[in-house]
Design a protein around this motif. Structure first.
Motif, PDB file in Angstrom:
ATOM      1  N   GLU A 298       0.845  -1.187   0.000  1.00  0.00           N
ATOM      2  CA  GLU A 298       0.000   0.000   0.000  1.00  0.00           C
ATOM      3  C   GLU A 298       0.880   1.236   0.000  1.00  0.00           C
ATOM      4  O   GLU A 298       1.890   1.290   0.702  1.00  0.00           O
ATOM      5  CB  GLU A 298      -0.906   0.016   1.232  1.00  0.00           C
ATOM      6  N   VAL A 299       0.486   2.223  -0.791  1.00  0.00           N
ATOM      7  CA  VAL A 299       1.161   3.514  -0.820  1.00  0.00           C
ATOM      8  C   VAL A 299       0.113   4.573  -0.512  1.00  0.00           C
ATOM      9  O   VAL A 299      -0.911   4.655  -1.189  1.00  0.00           O
ATOM     10  CB  VAL A 299       1.821   3.796  -2.189  1.00  0.00           C
ATOM     11  N   ILE A 300       0.387   5.348   0.521  1.00  0.00           N
ATOM     12  CA  ILE A 300      -0.515   6.423   0.915  1.00  0.00           C
ATOM     13  C   ILE A 300       0.102   7.744   0.482  1.00  0.00           C
ATOM     14  O   ILE A 300       1.167   8.127   0.971  1.00  0.00           O
ATOM     15  CB  ILE A 300      -0.747   6.439   2.435  1.00  0.00           C
ATOM     16  N   ILE A 301      -0.557   8.410  -0.457  1.00  0.00           N
ATOM     17  CA  ILE A 301      -0.130   9.755  -0.831  1.00  0.00           C
ATOM     18  C   ILE A 301      -0.669  10.677   0.252  1.00  0.00           C
ATOM     19  O   ILE A 301      -1.875  10.841   0.408  1.00  0.00           O
ATOM     20  CB  ILE A 301      -0.668  10.147  -2.220  1.00  0.00           C
TER      21      ILE A 301
ATOM     22  N   ILE B 102      -3.809   2.764 -10.233  1.00  0.00           N
ATOM     23  CA  ILE B 102      -2.617   2.137  -9.669  1.00  0.00           C
ATOM     24  C   ILE B 102      -3.057   1.382  -8.418  1.00  0.00           C
ATOM     25  O   ILE B 102      -3.413   1.995  -7.408  1.00  0.00           O
ATOM     26  CB  ILE B 102      -1.527   3.166  -9.317  1.00  0.00           C
ATOM     27  N   GLU B 103      -3.027   0.079  -8.493  1.00  0.00           N
ATOM     28  CA  GLU B 103      -3.479  -0.751  -7.378  1.00  0.00           C
ATOM     29  C   GLU B 103      -2.662  -0.489  -6.120  1.00  0.00           C
ATOM     30  O   GLU B 103      -1.432  -0.427  -6.161  1.00  0.00           O
ATOM     31  CB  GLU B 103      -3.385  -2.229  -7.758  1.00  0.00           C
ATOM     32  N   GLY B 104      -3.366  -0.312  -5.014  1.00  0.00           N
ATOM     33  CA  GLY B 104      -2.716  -0.143  -3.725  1.00  0.00           C
ATOM     34  C   GLY B 104      -2.351   1.283  -3.373  1.00  0.00           C
ATOM     35  O   GLY B 104      -1.730   1.517  -2.338  1.00  0.00           O
ATOM     36  N   VAL B 105      -2.709   2.247  -4.200  1.00  0.00           N
ATOM     37  CA  VAL B 105      -2.389   3.644  -3.928  1.00  0.00           C
ATOM     38  C   VAL B 105      -3.667   4.383  -3.549  1.00  0.00           C
ATOM     39  O   VAL B 105      -4.697   4.231  -4.197  1.00  0.00           O
ATOM     40  CB  VAL B 105      -1.734   4.331  -5.149  1.00  0.00           C
ATOM     41  N   ARG B 106      -3.574   5.172  -2.478  1.00  0.00           N
ATOM     42  CA  ARG B 106      -4.694   6.029  -2.088  1.00  0.00           C
ATOM     43  C   ARG B 106      -4.142   7.360  -1.624  1.00  0.00           C
ATOM     44  O   ARG B 106      -2.962   7.470  -1.300  1.00  0.00           O
ATOM     45  CB  ARG B 106      -5.542   5.385  -1.000  1.00  0.00           C
ATOM     46  N   ALA B 107      -4.997   8.371  -1.611  1.00  0.00           N
ATOM     47  CA  ALA B 107      -4.571   9.715  -1.210  1.00  0.00           C
ATOM     48  C   ALA B 107      -5.411  10.186  -0.037  1.00  0.00           C
ATOM     49  O   ALA B 107      -6.611   9.892   0.044  1.00  0.00           O
ATOM     50  CB  ALA B 107      -4.721  10.694  -2.379  1.00  0.00           C
ATOM     51  N   THR B 108      -4.758  10.918   0.857  1.00  0.00           N
ATOM     52  CA  THR B 108      -5.438  11.486   2.011  1.00  0.00           C
ATOM     53  C   THR B 108      -4.708  12.746   2.437  1.00  0.00           C
ATOM     54  O   THR B 108      -3.575  12.987   2.027  1.00  0.00           O
ATOM     55  CB  THR B 108      -5.527  10.470   3.170  1.00  0.00           C
ATOM     56  N   GLN B 109      -5.347  13.521   3.274  1.00  0.00           N
ATOM     57  CA  GLN B 109      -4.752  14.757   3.779  1.00  0.00           C
ATOM     58  C   GLN B 109      -4.084  14.494   5.117  1.00  0.00           C
ATOM     59  O   GLN B 109      -4.527  13.641   5.889  1.00  0.00           O
ATOM     60  CB  GLN B 109      -5.849  15.807   3.949  1.00  0.00           C
ATOM     61  N   THR B 110      -3.029  15.245   5.397  1.00  0.00           N
ATOM     62  CA  THR B 110      -2.372  15.156   6.696  1.00  0.00           C
ATOM     63  C   THR B 110      -1.891  16.527   7.137  1.00  0.00           C
ATOM     64  O   THR B 110      -1.573  17.378   6.307  1.00  0.00           O
ATOM     65  CB  THR B 110      -1.186  14.172   6.676  1.00  0.00           C
TER      66      THR B 110
END
Length: 160
Positions: free
Chosen positions: A30-33, A61-69
């Protein structure tokens, strides 16, 4: 399950960022943007738009998601159960800027930073240059994923 956090302001996300996310996805489950707020920068695009554009750009792109931090990256990584931080490098100047951050993050939390060398054909693509070209009326569509140049144009029109 291995998890990597790919942090940045992504203002805007570029084809170079997508390249790094795709290559990181081949290395981690998993990759978290992590779209971050940087107190030293005034973003062109608001954080919700940046997250939405990053998510749209990487939807295939399998396993990639984006979120805010917000806050410390190492706290975000700890909460996400991340094994590594991923950073893209275009050249030596990027390494010189990223190395102290990687050492600080490791000192604070033990989390390692994995550097992925960007595609040589994209080494000239930087969010700051994309913003500058767009502000001067240039076409940035070949440097950003679909929909991003339109979001930039809307933001520029709203601010003028």
């Amino acid at each position: 399950m291995s998890i990597a956090v790919f942090p940045g302001t992504f203002d805007p996300i570029t084809v170079g960022h997508v390249d790094i996310a795709a290559r990181a996805a081949a290395l981690f489950d998993e990759v978290i943007i992590a779209v971050a707020h940087n107190s030293t920068k005034t973003p062109l695009l608001d954080s919700e738009t940046r997250v939405a554009l990053a998510a749209a750009a990487t939807v295939n792109i399998e396993g990639v998601r984006a979120t805010q931090t917000d806050g410390l990256l190492v706290d975000f990584c700890r909460d996400a159960g991340a094994d590594a931080i991923v950073k893209g490098l275009r050249g030596g100047a990027d390494f010189d800027a990223e190395r102290p951050m990687a050492l600080m993050n490791r000192s604070l939390s033990g989390i390692e930073t994995v550097f992925i060398v960007g595609d040589n054909g994209l080494s000239h693509v930087a969010s700051s240059l994309v913003r500058d070209v767009a502000r001067h009326g240039g076409d940035v569509s070949s440097y950003v994923p679909a929909g991003v140049s339109e979001a930039i144009a809307r933001s520029l029109a709203a601010s003028s």
